[in-house]
Design an enzyme around this catalytic site. Sequence first.
Site, PDB file in Angstrom:
ATOM      1  N   HIS A  65      -5.071  13.690  20.688  1.00  0.00           N
ATOM      2  CA  HIS A  65      -5.591  13.571  19.553  1.00  0.00           C
ATOM      3  C   HIS A  65      -6.938  14.556  19.545  1.00  0.00           C
ATOM      4  O   HIS A  65      -7.545  14.711  20.613  1.00  0.00           O
ATOM      5  CB  HIS A  65      -6.372  12.287  19.157  1.00  0.00           C
ATOM      6  CG  HIS A  65      -7.318  12.189  18.219  1.00  0.00           C
ATOM      7  ND1 HIS A  65      -8.513  11.507  18.205  1.00  0.00           N
ATOM      8  CD2 HIS A  65      -7.266  12.477  16.974  1.00  0.00           C
ATOM      9  CE1 HIS A  65      -9.073  11.529  17.403  1.00  0.00           C
ATOM     10  NE2 HIS A  65      -8.484  12.106  16.150  1.00  0.00           N
ATOM     11  N   ASP A  91       0.204  35.421  13.162  1.00  0.00           N
ATOM     12  CA  ASP A  91       0.981  36.305  12.471  1.00  0.00           C
ATOM     13  C   ASP A  91       1.510  37.146  13.655  1.00  0.00           C
ATOM     14  O   ASP A  91       1.279  37.158  15.050  1.00  0.00           O
ATOM     15  CB  ASP A  91       0.337  37.055  11.413  1.00  0.00           C
ATOM     16  CG  ASP A  91      -0.966  37.926  11.870  1.00  0.00           C
ATOM     17  OD1 ASP A  91      -0.881  38.579  13.068  1.00  0.00           O
ATOM     18  OD2 ASP A  91      -1.634  38.072  11.086  1.00  0.00           O
ATOM     19  N   ASP A 109      -5.575  15.534  11.989  1.00  0.00           N
ATOM     20  CA  ASP A 109      -6.902  14.582  12.354  1.00  0.00           C
ATOM     21  C   ASP A 109      -7.654  14.481  10.917  1.00  0.00           C
ATOM     22  O   ASP A 109      -7.979  14.949  10.237  1.00  0.00           O
ATOM     23  CB  ASP A 109      -8.003  15.404  13.333  1.00  0.00           C
ATOM     24  CG  ASP A 109      -8.868  14.349  14.219  1.00  0.00           C
ATOM     25  OD1 ASP A 109      -8.880  13.517  13.463  1.00  0.00           O
ATOM     26  OD2 ASP A 109      -9.346  14.932  14.933  1.00  0.00           O
ATOM     27  N   TYR A 128     -11.346  33.619  16.093  1.00  0.00           N
ATOM     28  CA  TYR A 128     -10.742  33.819  17.440  1.00  0.00           C
ATOM     29  C   TYR A 128     -11.358  33.059  18.717  1.00  0.00           C
ATOM     30  O   TYR A 128     -10.745  32.456  19.515  1.00  0.00           O
ATOM     31  CB  TYR A 128     -11.471  35.453  17.991  1.00  0.00           C
ATOM     32  CG  TYR A 128     -10.632  36.401  16.978  1.00  0.00           C
ATOM     33  CD1 TYR A 128      -9.652  36.222  16.398  1.00  0.00           C
ATOM     34  CD2 TYR A 128     -11.183  37.867  17.627  1.00  0.00           C
ATOM     35  CE1 TYR A 128      -8.763  37.337  15.949  1.00  0.00           C
ATOM     36  CE2 TYR A 128     -10.019  38.869  16.808  1.00  0.00           C
ATOM     37  CZ  TYR A 128      -9.303  38.521  16.276  1.00  0.00           C
ATOM     38  OH  TYR A 128      -8.417  39.544  15.723  1.00  0.00           O
ATOM     39  N   TYR A 172      -3.579  38.604   8.612  1.00  0.00           N
ATOM     40  CA  TYR A 172      -4.426  37.703   8.414  1.00  0.00           C
ATOM     41  C   TYR A 172      -3.981  36.665   8.266  1.00  0.00           C
ATOM     42  O   TYR A 172      -4.431  35.260   7.639  1.00  0.00           O
ATOM     43  CB  TYR A 172      -5.591  37.754   7.420  1.00  0.00           C
ATOM     44  CG  TYR A 172      -6.470  39.268   7.374  1.00  0.00           C
ATOM     45  CD1 TYR A 172      -7.358  39.301   8.564  1.00  0.00           C
ATOM     46  CD2 TYR A 172      -6.025  40.097   6.715  1.00  0.00           C
ATOM     47  CE1 TYR A 172      -7.995  40.431   8.778  1.00  0.00           C
ATOM     48  CE2 TYR A 172      -6.769  41.460   6.799  1.00  0.00           C
ATOM     49  CZ  TYR A 172      -7.801  41.560   7.852  1.00  0.00           C
ATOM     50  OH  TYR A 172      -8.501  42.767   7.779  1.00  0.00           O
TER      51      TYR A 172
END
Length: 142
Positions: A22, A30, A64, A112, A130
């Site tokens: 959890h 990509d 979640d 990132y 993207y």
Amino acid sequence: MLKGLNPILSPELLSTLRAMGHGDEIAIVDGNYPGLEHGRRLIRLDGHGIVPVVDAILSVLPIDDFVPAAIFRATVKHDRDLLDPVHEDMIACCARHEPERPVVPLVGAEFYERVRAAHTVVQTSEPRLYGNLILRKGVIYP
């Protein structure tokens, strides 16, 4: 092959999804993303685009619901509001599985950083720029 499971879910990916706890996050990225550089663990799913991979993962992964945001996407450069077709496709896929959960844009370094901290990075062959998403694992209620 197993009954009832999307065949994109490789043995390695299924094992990883099961092993995650959890709050752990998985990044699906990509074909241009520096997955090997950014991933603590890297699973390659060459030959598949991001939407079929996200669809397969969301068929088994709970998201979640203890936090306000649990699904995140990369942005086009620094524009949080710009939606490329790949983003629209990812958002539509997520909405089919998790209609109450927003897909939150994270700009460059924020995205990132979160990928570097993720439990696992799944590298697809998605050619669109993207086309990157992060999912935070939830729980299965008794």
